[in-house]
Design a protein around this motif. Structure first.
Motif, PDB file in Angstrom:
ATOM      1  N   SER A 137      33.779  41.675  43.571  1.00  0.00           N
ATOM      2  CA  SER A 137      35.205  41.975  43.521  1.00  0.00           C
ATOM      3  C   SER A 137      35.767  41.991  44.932  1.00  0.00           C
ATOM      4  O   SER A 137      35.012  42.068  45.917  1.00  0.00           O
ATOM      5  N   PHE A 138      37.097  41.984  45.032  1.00  0.00           N
ATOM      6  CA  PHE A 138      37.731  42.064  46.348  1.00  0.00           C
ATOM      7  C   PHE A 138      37.438  43.410  46.996  1.00  0.00           C
ATOM      8  O   PHE A 138      37.178  43.474  48.202  1.00  0.00           O
ATOM      9  N   LEU A 188      46.964  38.116  39.968  1.00  0.00           N
ATOM     10  CA  LEU A 188      46.105  38.904  40.839  1.00  0.00           C
ATOM     11  C   LEU A 188      45.365  39.937  39.996  1.00  0.00           C
ATOM     12  O   LEU A 188      45.956  40.523  39.082  1.00  0.00           O
ATOM     13  N   ASP A 189      44.105  40.155  40.293  1.00  0.00           N
ATOM     14  CA  ASP A 189      43.382  41.221  39.599  1.00  0.00           C
ATOM     15  C   ASP A 189      43.820  42.563  40.219  1.00  0.00           C
ATOM     16  O   ASP A 189      44.561  42.585  41.207  1.00  0.00           O
ATOM     17  N   PRO A 190      43.393  43.694  39.639  1.00  0.00           N
ATOM     18  CA  PRO A 190      43.868  44.990  40.149  1.00  0.00           C
ATOM     19  C   PRO A 190      43.567  45.239  41.629  1.00  0.00           C
ATOM     20  O   PRO A 190      44.406  45.820  42.333  1.00  0.00           O
ATOM     21  N   ARG A 231      36.475  32.857  36.907  1.00  0.00           N
ATOM     22  CA  ARG A 231      35.269  33.646  36.644  1.00  0.00           C
ATOM     23  C   ARG A 231      35.570  35.141  36.673  1.00  0.00           C
ATOM     24  O   ARG A 231      34.920  35.896  37.385  1.00  0.00           O
ATOM     25  N   LEU A 232      36.520  35.572  35.910  1.00  0.00           N
ATOM     26  CA  LEU A 232      36.855  36.983  35.819  1.00  0.00           C
ATOM     27  C   LEU A 232      35.661  37.752  35.246  1.00  0.00           C
ATOM     28  O   LEU A 232      35.165  37.424  34.175  1.00  0.00           O
ATOM     29  N   GLU A 233      35.187  38.744  36.005  1.00  0.00           N
ATOM     30  CA  GLU A 233      34.029  39.548  35.603  1.00  0.00           C
ATOM     31  C   GLU A 233      34.405  41.016  35.708  1.00  0.00           C
ATOM     32  O   GLU A 233      34.763  41.485  36.783  1.00  0.00           O
ATOM     33  N   ASN A 234      34.345  41.718  34.572  1.00  0.00           N
ATOM     34  CA  ASN A 234      34.739  43.133  34.541  1.00  0.00           C
ATOM     35  C   ASN A 234      36.150  43.335  35.092  1.00  0.00           C
ATOM     36  O   ASN A 234      36.414  44.295  35.822  1.00  0.00           O
ATOM     37  N   GLY A 235      37.034  42.398  34.779  1.00  0.00           N
ATOM     38  CA  GLY A 235      38.420  42.508  35.198  1.00  0.00           C
ATOM     39  C   GLY A 235      38.690  42.142  36.642  1.00  0.00           C
ATOM     40  O   GLY A 235      39.801  42.317  37.133  1.00  0.00           O
ATOM     41  N   ARG A 236      37.666  41.651  37.346  1.00  0.00           N
ATOM     42  CA  ARG A 236      37.806  41.304  38.770  1.00  0.00           C
ATOM     43  C   ARG A 236      37.286  39.892  39.003  1.00  0.00           C
ATOM     44  O   ARG A 236      36.389  39.428  38.332  1.00  0.00           O
ATOM     45  N   TYR A 237      37.845  39.244  40.040  1.00  0.00           N
ATOM     46  CA  TYR A 237      37.370  37.915  40.428  1.00  0.00           C
ATOM     47  C   TYR A 237      36.241  38.047  41.455  1.00  0.00           C
ATOM     48  O   TYR A 237      36.356  38.814  42.412  1.00  0.00           O
ATOM     49  N   PRO A 238      35.158  37.277  41.308  1.00  0.00           N
ATOM     50  CA  PRO A 238      34.091  37.292  42.308  1.00  0.00           C
ATOM     51  C   PRO A 238      34.507  36.498  43.558  1.00  0.00           C
ATOM     52  O   PRO A 238      35.349  35.602  43.481  1.00  0.00           O
ATOM     53  N   LEU A 239      33.891  36.851  44.677  1.00  0.00           N
ATOM     54  CA  LEU A 239      34.162  36.174  45.940  1.00  0.00           C
ATOM     55  C   LEU A 239      32.917  35.457  46.434  1.00  0.00           C
ATOM     56  O   LEU A 239      31.791  35.916  46.208  1.00  0.00           O
ATOM     57  N   PHE A 240      33.143  34.341  47.135  1.00  0.00           N
ATOM     58  CA  PHE A 240      32.072  33.454  47.577  1.00  0.00           C
ATOM     59  C   PHE A 240      32.233  33.119  49.047  1.00  0.00           C
ATOM     60  O   PHE A 240      33.342  33.113  49.583  1.00  0.00           O
TER      61      PHE A 240
END
Length: 153
Positions: free
Chosen positions: A137-138, A38-40, A109-118
């Protein structure tokens, strides 16, 4: 300026229907099951509440941020098959929009430590090739969802 995750979590608890928090052991078991961390933002959310029902305004349907045990690959959630023809194995259904569609997270696709959402529409084949990104990010997604639920665009 983005709302801090702590403020978003307080609003979820105050205005919506959060599930009891996941334990650190449940988070670890989830990460072992799916093979990604899980990302932060997601970690903070799931340690605060293991999923939530976001209450809808009267004219809108509500949706569910899935508890850890219900998070599966998007292709399984949307098409019922864990097959590459329905999209990559790295995309998971995170939120049930309750109309056959899901909000998806792409853990490749971790971007700046966060996962993008679609936006995971069941009409888009294969997911997420034709799905548009809705948040970086979430926390960004949660802020948008809460704003929509408050009746602001």
């Amino acid at each position: 300026m983005a709302t801090p995750m702590s403020s978003l979590l307080e609003e979820v608890s105050r205005e919506h229907l959060p599930y009891p928090p996941a334990t650190p052991e449940e988070v670890a078991a989830f990460e072992r099951r799916v093979g990604w961390k899980l990302d932060p933002d997601l970690r903070a959310f799931y340690l605060h509440c293991n999923g939530a029902e976001l209450a809808a305004r009267p004219s809108r349907t509500s949706f569910s941020i899935l508890p850890l045990h219900k998070i599966v690959r998007a292709r399984v959630a949307i098409y019922g098959e864990d097959d590459d023809k329905w999209g990559p194995a790295s995309v998971y259904a995170l939120c049930d929009v309750q109309d056959g569609n899901y909000v998806l997270v792409d853990v490749a696709r971790l971007e700046n430590g966060r996962y993008p959402l679609f936006d995971g529409e069941h009409e888009a084949r294969p997911a997420p090739a034709y799905c548009r990104q809705i948040a970086r990010s979430f926390s960004e997604f949660l802020e948008q969802a809460l704003r929509t639920r408050r009746g602001h665009s």
